[in-house]
Motif scaffolding. Sequence first.
Motif, PDB file in Angstrom:
ATOM      1  N   GLU A   3       0.823  -1.203   0.000  1.00 35.76           N
ATOM      2  CA  GLU A   3       0.000   0.000   0.000  1.00 35.76           C
ATOM      3  C   GLU A   3       0.861   1.259   0.000  1.00 35.76           C
ATOM      4  O   GLU A   3       0.540   2.248  -0.666  1.00 35.76           O
ATOM      5  CB  GLU A   3      -0.946   0.008   1.210  1.00 35.76           C
ATOM      6  CG  GLU A   3      -2.047  -1.026   1.139  1.00 35.76           C
ATOM      7  CD  GLU A   3      -1.595  -2.401   1.606  1.00 35.76           C
ATOM      8  OE1 GLU A   3      -0.482  -2.512   2.179  1.00 35.76           O
ATOM      9  OE2 GLU A   3      -2.324  -3.373   1.400  1.00 35.76           O
ATOM     10  N   VAL A   4       1.965   1.221   0.740  1.00 36.10           N
ATOM     11  CA  VAL A   4       2.860   2.378   0.804  1.00 36.10           C
ATOM     12  C   VAL A   4       3.480   2.638  -0.572  1.00 36.10           C
ATOM     13  O   VAL A   4       3.517   3.781  -1.051  1.00 36.10           O
ATOM     14  CB  VAL A   4       3.963   2.153   1.866  1.00 36.10           C
ATOM     15  CG1 VAL A   4       4.995   3.261   1.818  1.00 36.10           C
ATOM     16  CG2 VAL A   4       3.346   2.040   3.249  1.00 36.10           C
ATOM     17  N   VAL A   5       3.950   1.573  -1.213  1.00 40.63           N
ATOM     18  CA  VAL A   5       4.554   1.710  -2.547  1.00 40.63           C
ATOM     19  C   VAL A   5       3.508   2.193  -3.545  1.00 40.63           C
ATOM     20  O   VAL A   5       3.800   3.016  -4.422  1.00 40.63           O
ATOM     21  CB  VAL A   5       5.197   0.378  -3.005  1.00 40.63           C
ATOM     22  CG1 VAL A   5       5.751   0.505  -4.403  1.00 40.63           C
ATOM     23  CG2 VAL A   5       6.287  -0.049  -2.047  1.00 40.63           C
ATOM     24  N   LEU A   6       2.273   1.731  -3.395  1.00 40.36           N
ATOM     25  CA  LEU A   6       1.207   2.152  -4.301  1.00 40.36           C
ATOM     26  C   LEU A   6       0.903   3.641  -4.141  1.00 40.36           C
ATOM     27  O   LEU A   6       0.707   4.351  -5.139  1.00 40.36           O
ATOM     28  CB  LEU A   6      -0.051   1.325  -4.061  1.00 40.36           C
ATOM     29  CG  LEU A   6      -1.224   1.571  -5.001  1.00 40.36           C
ATOM     30  CD1 LEU A   6      -0.832   1.265  -6.439  1.00 40.36           C
ATOM     31  CD2 LEU A   6      -2.413   0.740  -4.599  1.00 40.36           C
ATOM     32  N   THR A  64       9.043   2.027  -9.215  1.00 44.96           N
ATOM     33  CA  THR A  64       7.888   1.662  -8.394  1.00 44.96           C
ATOM     34  C   THR A  64       6.980   0.671  -9.111  1.00 44.96           C
ATOM     35  O   THR A  64       6.368  -0.184  -8.474  1.00 44.96           O
ATOM     36  CB  THR A  64       7.092   2.898  -7.960  1.00 44.96           C
ATOM     37  OG1 THR A  64       6.717   3.652  -9.113  1.00 44.96           O
ATOM     38  CG2 THR A  64       7.884   3.753  -6.998  1.00 44.96           C
ATOM     39  N   SER A  65       6.910   0.753 -10.437  1.00 50.53           N
ATOM     40  CA  SER A  65       6.127  -0.226 -11.196  1.00 50.53           C
ATOM     41  C   SER A  65       6.726  -1.616 -11.049  1.00 50.53           C
ATOM     42  O   SER A  65       6.002  -2.609 -10.854  1.00 50.53           O
ATOM     43  CB  SER A  65       6.076   0.155 -12.676  1.00 50.53           C
ATOM     44  OG  SER A  65       5.397   1.368 -12.854  1.00 50.53           O
ATOM     45  N   LEU A  66       8.055  -1.704 -11.145  1.00 48.30           N
ATOM     46  CA  LEU A  66       8.718  -2.999 -10.969  1.00 48.30           C
ATOM     47  C   LEU A  66       8.532  -3.534  -9.550  1.00 48.30           C
ATOM     48  O   LEU A  66       8.269  -4.731  -9.362  1.00 48.30           O
ATOM     49  CB  LEU A  66      10.210  -2.881 -11.289  1.00 48.30           C
ATOM     50  CG  LEU A  66      10.580  -2.779 -12.763  1.00 48.30           C
ATOM     51  CD1 LEU A  66      12.077  -2.576 -12.914  1.00 48.30           C
ATOM     52  CD2 LEU A  66      10.158  -4.037 -13.498  1.00 48.30           C
ATOM     53  N   ILE A  67       8.647  -2.664  -8.566  1.00 52.13           N
ATOM     54  CA  ILE A  67       8.469  -3.090  -7.178  1.00 52.13           C
ATOM     55  C   ILE A  67       7.051  -3.601  -6.951  1.00 52.13           C
ATOM     56  O   ILE A  67       6.841  -4.645  -6.312  1.00 52.13           O
ATOM     57  CB  ILE A  67       8.812  -1.943  -6.212  1.00 52.13           C
ATOM     58  CG1 ILE A  67      10.312  -1.651  -6.265  1.00 52.13           C
ATOM     59  CG2 ILE A  67       8.386  -2.268  -4.789  1.00 52.13           C
ATOM     60  CD1 ILE A  67      10.718  -0.384  -5.556  1.00 52.13           C
TER      61      ILE A  67
END
Length: 108
Positions: A3-6, A64-67
Amino acid sequence: MQEVVLVVHLLITLALIGVVLVQKSEGGGLGVGGGTMGGFMTARGSANLLTRTTAILAALFFCTSLILAILAGTGGSQKSIFDKVPAPGTEAPAAPAEPAKPTVPVGQ
């Protein structure tokens, strides 16, 4: 964690959209401010800043897309819906249902 990365991904996305819209296009359609920055930055300086900012935001968006893709792939208990489908030939065919007997009304 996901959720944080999103949330960070969405903030980077909004910033990237804003920076791209502020840039002066070839035809000057959506350009804001161009060379009238009041001597703070020249037209060339602002273009370089916006180009660098766009490149940095694009790199962060890619990371962030890769993560997010990696986090979604290692979901633990989440499995594919294809894991629930039985292999062909392992399940016995269902027995045919008996035809329903016609019922006769009581009054006749």
